[in-house]
Scaffold this active site. Structure first.
Site, PDB file in Angstrom:
ATOM      1  N   ALA A  45       0.857  -1.187   0.000  1.00  0.00           N
ATOM      2  CA  ALA A  45       0.000   0.000   0.000  1.00  0.00           C
ATOM      3  C   ALA A  45       0.892   1.236   0.000  1.00  0.00           C
ATOM      4  CB  ALA A  45      -0.913   0.009   1.224  1.00  0.00           C
ATOM      5  N   GLU A  46       0.585   2.194  -0.860  1.00  0.00           N
ATOM      6  CA  GLU A  46       1.492   3.328  -1.026  1.00  0.00           C
ATOM      7  C   GLU A  46       1.584   4.223   0.199  1.00  0.00           C
ATOM      8  OE1 GLU A  46      -1.220   6.208  -3.777  1.00  0.00           O
ATOM      9  OE2 GLU A  46      -0.989   4.104  -4.324  1.00  0.00           O
ATOM     10  N   ASN A  47       0.623   4.096   1.124  1.00  0.00           N
ATOM     11  CA  ASN A  47       0.735   4.884   2.353  1.00  0.00           C
ATOM     12  C   ASN A  47       1.675   4.241   3.362  1.00  0.00           C
ATOM     13  OD1 ASN A  47      -1.291   2.867   2.532  1.00  0.00           O
ATOM     14  ND2 ASN A  47      -2.075   3.788   4.409  1.00  0.00           N
ATOM     15  N   LEU A  84       6.024   6.942   4.193  1.00  0.00           N
ATOM     16  CA  LEU A  84       5.714   7.171   2.790  1.00  0.00           C
ATOM     17  C   LEU A  84       6.967   7.172   1.923  1.00  0.00           C
ATOM     18  CD1 LEU A  84       3.025   7.721   1.284  1.00  0.00           C
ATOM     19  CD2 LEU A  84       3.603  10.149   1.363  1.00  0.00           C
ATOM     20  N   SER A  87       7.872   3.697   1.116  1.00  0.00           N
ATOM     21  CA  SER A  87       6.881   3.134   0.214  1.00  0.00           C
ATOM     22  C   SER A  87       7.163   3.540  -1.232  1.00  0.00           C
ATOM     23  CB  SER A  87       5.477   3.590   0.610  1.00  0.00           C
ATOM     24  OG  SER A  87       4.516   3.112  -0.307  1.00  0.00           O
TER      25      SER A  87
END
Length: 225
Positions: A45-47, A84, A87
């Site tokens: 998940a990009e968060n 983040l 990520s």
């Protein structure tokens, strides 16, 4: 079965065991619920999460664990939570095997437009988010969306009209009616819902289409594949 589930079940067949996978908002988020038995993927998940699992049942969600869309997720054994910057280091570093994204438009050149100003009832729609990074960083891009808009107009175009998120990046397009591979020239129709003829698919698709000699009926994880 509704349209979203149908598309998500088909998209699940695009994933292979051991892949690192990023899922966009909307239909893609439902894909982990339909993975074939024996297929394990690491969801990113990009968060800032790696190795999330299926959507939790009602009452079992942990408010501290959510995906980039703000929806609750489960964590599998060995999951990691990070910031983040890490990520997007994973995404931009080419460590994501497949990204499954929604879109407003896609075209036969593999261009994708997944955001638009004033797209939601006159209000400013959210920007493209991490999709800009995903379409250039992931090795394979799968687009999931309904075949036509609310007026019946094709969302699979000869050329996108909206501002592009990525140019020539899409590999596979999955709708509730058909599945296409992006290639040089016309889109290659590889699967279709048996309720539609090839002529039906051509009629509701603006993009140029080539029919695969190996065309088969639409497949779905847990149903017929």
């Amino acid at each position: 079965m509704n349209v979203r589930e149908k598309i998500a079940r088909r998209a699940a067949l695009e994933l292979s065991d051991g892949e690192v996978v990023n899922l966009g908002f909307g239909i893609p988020i439902e894909v982990p619920n339909y993975l074939k038995e024996g297929i394990f993927v690491s969801l990113e998940a990009e968060n800032g999460c790696l190795m999330s699992g299926p959507t939790p049942y009602y009452g079992e969600a942990d408010s501290d664990n959510g995906n980039a869309g703000g929806l609750a997720i489960t964590l599998t054994s060995g999951a990691a939570i990070f910031d983040l910057a890490d990520s997007f280091g994973i995404i931009r570093g080419g460590h994501v095997d497949t990204a499954i994204l929604g879109s407003f438009e896609v075209d036969q050149e593999g261009n994708i437009a997944n955001w638009a100003m004033n797209a939601a009832g006159g209000n400013l729609a959210p920007g493209m988010g991490g999709a800009m990074d995903l379409v250039t960083g992931a090795r394979k891009i799968v687009v999931t969306m309904q075949h036509t808009d609310k007026k019946g107009n094709s969302k699979i175009l000869k050329r996108c009209h909206l501002a592009l998120t990525g140019i020539g990046v899409v590999n596979v397009i999955i709708t509730e009616r058909a599945v296409f591979k992006v290639q040089d020239g016309p889109l290659l129709l590889i699967e279709k819902d048996p309720e539609y003829t090839v002529e039906d698919i051509i009629a509701c698709t603006e993009a140029d289409i080539e029919v695969s000699p190996d065309l088969v009926d639409y497949r779905m994880s847990g149903i017929n594949a």
